[in-house]
Each structure stands twice: as structure tokens, then as C-alpha cells.
Design a protein around this motif. Structure first.
Motif, PDB file in Angstrom:
ATOM      1  N   LEU A  14      41.165  96.704  58.052  1.00 37.30           N
ATOM      2  CA  LEU A  14      39.924  96.579  58.227  1.00 37.30           C
ATOM      3  C   LEU A  14      39.484  95.014  59.103  1.00 37.30           C
ATOM      4  N   MET A  15      40.250  94.149  58.536  1.00 36.85           N
ATOM      5  CA  MET A  15      40.188  92.741  59.032  1.00 36.85           C
ATOM      6  C   MET A  15      40.674  92.901  60.479  1.00 36.85           C
ATOM      7  N   GLU A  16      41.445  93.757  60.919  1.00 36.40           N
ATOM      8  CA  GLU A  16      42.034  93.600  62.307  1.00 36.40           C
ATOM      9  C   GLU A  16      40.955  94.317  63.454  1.00 36.40           C
ATOM     10  N   VAL A  17      40.154  95.155  62.585  1.00 39.41           N
ATOM     11  CA  VAL A  17      39.056  95.812  63.806  1.00 39.41           C
ATOM     12  C   VAL A  17      37.598  95.228  63.551  1.00 39.41           C
ATOM     13  N   MET A  18      37.468  94.146  63.075  1.00 46.51           N
ATOM     14  CA  MET A  18      36.254  93.589  62.849  1.00 46.51           C
ATOM     15  C   MET A  18      35.479  92.842  64.077  1.00 46.51           C
ATOM     16  N   ALA A  19      34.259  92.952  64.187  1.00 44.38           N
ATOM     17  CA  ALA A  19      33.639  91.953  65.284  1.00 44.38           C
ATOM     18  C   ALA A  19      33.535  90.666  64.927  1.00 44.38           C
ATOM     19  N   MET A  20      33.233  89.839  65.840  1.00 45.84           N
ATOM     20  CA  MET A  20      33.201  88.269  65.425  1.00 45.84           C
ATOM     21  C   MET A  20      31.990  88.204  64.474  1.00 45.84           C
ATOM     22  N   GLU A  21      32.395  87.495  63.312  1.00 38.50           N
ATOM     23  CA  GLU A  21      31.432  87.239  62.050  1.00 38.50           C
ATOM     24  C   GLU A  21      31.205  88.398  61.304  1.00 38.50           C
ATOM     25  N   GLY A  22      32.256  89.044  61.387  1.00 42.11           N
ATOM     26  CA  GLY A  22      31.797  90.534  60.625  1.00 42.11           C
ATOM     27  C   GLY A  22      31.931  90.239  59.113  1.00 42.11           C
ATOM     28  N   LEU A  23      31.467  91.198  58.565  1.00 39.96           N
ATOM     29  CA  LEU A  23      31.528  91.196  57.092  1.00 39.96           C
ATOM     30  C   LEU A  23      32.183  92.495  56.376  1.00 39.96           C
ATOM     31  N   ILE A  24      32.956  91.874  55.364  1.00 36.33           N
ATOM     32  CA  ILE A  24      33.789  93.140  54.867  1.00 36.33           C
ATOM     33  C   ILE A  24      33.303  92.792  53.205  1.00 36.33           C
ATOM     34  N   ILE A  25      32.803  94.048  52.755  1.00 32.44           N
ATOM     35  CA  ILE A  25      32.421  94.178  51.147  1.00 32.44           C
ATOM     36  C   ILE A  25      33.667  94.599  50.356  1.00 32.44           C
ATOM     37  N   GLU A  26      34.249  93.867  49.624  1.00 35.82           N
ATOM     38  CA  GLU A  26      35.640  94.255  49.005  1.00 35.82           C
ATOM     39  C   GLU A  26      35.175  94.914  47.575  1.00 35.82           C
ATOM     40  N   ALA A  27      34.974  96.167  47.346  1.00 31.97           N
ATOM     41  CA  ALA A  27      34.469  96.549  46.102  1.00 31.97           C
ATOM     42  C   ALA A  27      35.761  97.112  45.223  1.00 31.97           C
ATOM     43  N   SER A  28      36.793  96.911  45.560  1.00 32.90           N
ATOM     44  CA  SER A  28      37.840  97.838  44.839  1.00 32.90           C
ATOM     45  C   SER A  28      38.444  96.867  43.527  1.00 32.90           C
ATOM     46  N   TRP A  29      38.912  97.472  42.649  1.00 31.87           N
ATOM     47  CA  TRP A  29      39.341  96.618  41.611  1.00 31.87           C
ATOM     48  C   TRP A  29      40.913  96.766  41.289  1.00 31.87           C
ATOM     49  N   TYR A  30      41.588  95.561  41.697  1.00 35.89           N
ATOM     50  CA  TYR A  30      43.068  95.913  41.762  1.00 35.89           C
ATOM     51  C   TYR A  30      43.870  95.739  40.568  1.00 35.89           C
ATOM     52  N   GLY A  31      43.046  95.433  39.337  1.00 38.82           N
ATOM     53  CA  GLY A  31      43.755  95.385  38.090  1.00 38.82           C
ATOM     54  C   GLY A  31      44.568  94.137  38.006  1.00 38.82           C
TER      55      GLY A  31
END
Length: 327
Positions: free
Chosen positions: A220-237
Motif C-alpha cells: 500500500l505504501m508503494e501506491v499512495m499519492a503524495m501525503e497519503g494516509l494509511i489507516i492500519e487497523a490490523s492486530w499483529y499479536g
């Protein structure tokens, strides 16, 4: 004293049904369970053993410290001693006591199977509030489990949003297309090329990762626009996460923000609290009616088999429920 039959996580990949004595406290209500939802994300961490040992349980009825043997679960629909259908954030057991304030009374617009989605709908609404989508944006959701699908349901109701849904299970394609979204299976096509084509080379404005995959977050990081926002809602334990932050993340000034349902984001202002959000959750359950995402039913007594089944990651499985009335 009442005695419940309860699901116990005893060791990695070992689940047992055991008796659990129940002591009523002052002003508590007795509830008999009807149906329960299993979280294929959070609960599999306890099934597999990759959870932070010793972490405290933060919901009524849970083990005080999350270490084996433990009871867990937070989606329990039942009927109380007054004959009311209620929802409780209670573990997987056939009955329980609760304070009146901890129960959510269900009206006729919400079926029992719709109600098992209540915790995940609250999570999805919290994600949407953290995401703060803007009309005209292109937004992707990575991972179409229960939470991802509910986020997609909510986003599909936002006007003028260009929605992309990403999952490696091809069975999710007709669901995505039914929501008016573009579906991308990264095992069949390049995510980067598809996003570039769909956005005219600009990239994603916002995205949600609920895949519990670090590699998916990196993609996802590689396909974001400039100053894009990613919400990380996973729990990785207890699993460590490794990301490469020297490329797109750094040069495009990206933001990765955690979303977690236990609290309401302060950015919403003082007018928002969990009670107000829960009112919206109930409205969403009534309108969306997510019971169509229930794919598998197991009698409560077969809970050990249910967890083994979920752990295999079947193509068509979405929501698995335990039925306390099914022999």
C-alpha cells in the motif's frame, strides 16, 4: 450458582469446552446465550499462540490476564431473564451475568445474526471516522475479512468516493463488484499497475489495511499519492513487523495511523463518545444487515472444530458463528 459451558484456549491449537462457575453479583442480570460470533482475526492469535502473554483482558468476563488457559470472545447474543434479546461483550460461553449498563438491548430491526457483527461494525465505524474520507478521493481497503467488508460497506455509501477493494481470495470479487467497487487480486494482477491506471498515475489518497500482513502494508505504501494516509487497523499479536521506510514512505510524506476500537478518536471533538458511536453502530446494523456474511454455523459443543476449520483459511469463509441452540 449457575454453571456455564465455556470455550477455553488451553494451549496453541488446543481448545476445550469446560464448565465455568458463575457467581451473580449485586444488580446483575442473567443471560442465556443464543448465538456467538468468532473473530477470525483476533481469536486466531489465541488459537495459534501468537499473542502478547500477560496482557490484561479489557472486556467484562474475560480472563484477567491473557495467558493459557483462558476464555475469550466478545460477540455474544442472548436472551435475558426478562425475555429481552440482548448483546453482550461476553466470552464464548452458554450463559453469563452482566450489569444492565453492559448490555445492549436489540430491537426487532436487528436479527440475532446481524447482532453478532456489532463489535466489528463498531470497529469499522471507528476506522471510517479515523480515515475521514473526502468526496472525489480514491480509497483502497486491503483485506476483505469481516472488518474489511464492513469498512467497504460503509465507504460504498459515501458519495463520490472511488473505491478499490483488494484481496487474494477470488471469491470476494462478486461482493466487491456488488458494492460498486473495483476489485484487485494481487495474485492475478499488479496492484501498482492497476492503481496507476485507475488514478491516472496519482496514487491512492487514502487506504485502510485490515489484512494483518506487513507485506500488504508495504504494498500500500508503494501506491499512495503524495501525503497519503494509511489507516492500519490490523492486530499483529506478538508478531514483529518489518517495513521499508526509506522510499515511498519518506519521499511522499506518508502517514500511517493506528485505529483501535477501545477509544473514540480525539480529533472528532468533545461531542463524540462511545455511547454516541454505538447508536450509529445499531443504525448501521439495521440498514446494512450484514447477516449475509455468515458463511458457517457450528453447534457450540463443536467449538474446537470451528477454530480448526477457521485456521485453514477456506476460500469462501467469512463469518463463523457458534449456535447455542443447535444440538
Amino acid at each position: 450458582m449457575n454453571v456455564a459451558q465455556a470455550v477455553y484456549f488451553v494451549a496453541p491449537q488446543v481448545v476445550e469446552i469446560r464448565e465455568r462457575p458463575l457467581e451473580p453479583q449485586k444488580d446483575t442480570v442473567f443471560i442465556r446465550s443464543l448465538v456467538q460470533g468468532i473473530s477470525a482475526g483476533t481469536e486466531l492469535h489465541f488459537y495459534r499462540g501468537d499473542f502478547p502473554s500477560g496482557m490484561g483482558g479489557d472486556l467484562p468476563g474475560l480472563s484477567k490476564r491473557l495467558e493459557y488457559p483462558l476464555v475469550y470472545g466478545y460477540s455474544n447474543v442472548g436472551i435475558d431473564e426478562r425475555g429481552r434479546r440482548v448483546f453482550g461483550f461476553a466470552p464464548h460461553q452458554t450463559c453469563w451475568y452482566a450489569n444492565e449498563a453492559d448490555l445492549i438491548i436489540l430491537d426487532d430491526s436487528i436479527s440475532n445474526l446481524d447482532a453478532v457483527f456489532l463489535p466489528n461494525m463498531e470497529t469499522a465505524l471507528g476506522i471510517l471516522q479515523d480515515l475521514q474520507p473526502i468526496p472525489g478521493e480514491t480509497i483502497a481497503v486491503m483485506g476483505l475479512g469481516v472488518v474489511g467488508l464492513l469498512v467497504a460497506e460503509l465507504l460504498s455509501r459515501q458519495r463520490w468516493i472511488n473505491l478499490i477493494l483488494v484481496d487474494m481470495k477470488e471469491s470476494r470479487r462478486p461482493i466487491a463488484e456488488g458494492l460498486g467497487a473495483v476489485f484487485i487480486n494481487p495474485q492475478k494482477e499488479s496492484l501498482a499497475e492497476a492503481v496507476q491506471k485507475l488514478t491516472g498515475g496519482r496514487g491512492l489518497d487514502r487506504a485502510v489495511n485490515v489484512s494483518a500482513s506487513a507485506s500488504a502494508l508495504q504494498d500500500l505504501m508503494e501506491v499512495m499519492a503524495m501525503e497519503g494516509l494509511i489507516i492500519e487497523a490490523s492486530w499483529y499479536g506478538s508478531r514483529p513487523v518489518t517495513l521499508s521506510l526509506g522510499g515511498a514512505f519518506h519521499r511522499r510524506r506518508l502517514t500511517i495511523k493506528s485505529s483501535q476500537v477501545s477509544n473514540v478518536g480525539g480529533h472528532l471533538g468533545l461531542g463524540w463518545n462511545k455511547k454516541r458511536r454505538m447508536e450509529l453502530v445499531l443504525r448501521a446494523l439495521s440498514e446494512i444487515q450484514p447477516r449475509r456474511y455468515v458463511t458457517d454455523h457450528f453447534p457450540f459443543a463443536q467449538a474446537p472444530r470451528a477454530y480448526e476449520y477457521i485456521s485453514k483459511g477456506h476460500e469462501n469463509t467469512i463469518q463463523v458463528v457458534l449456535d447455542c441452540e443447535q444440538p
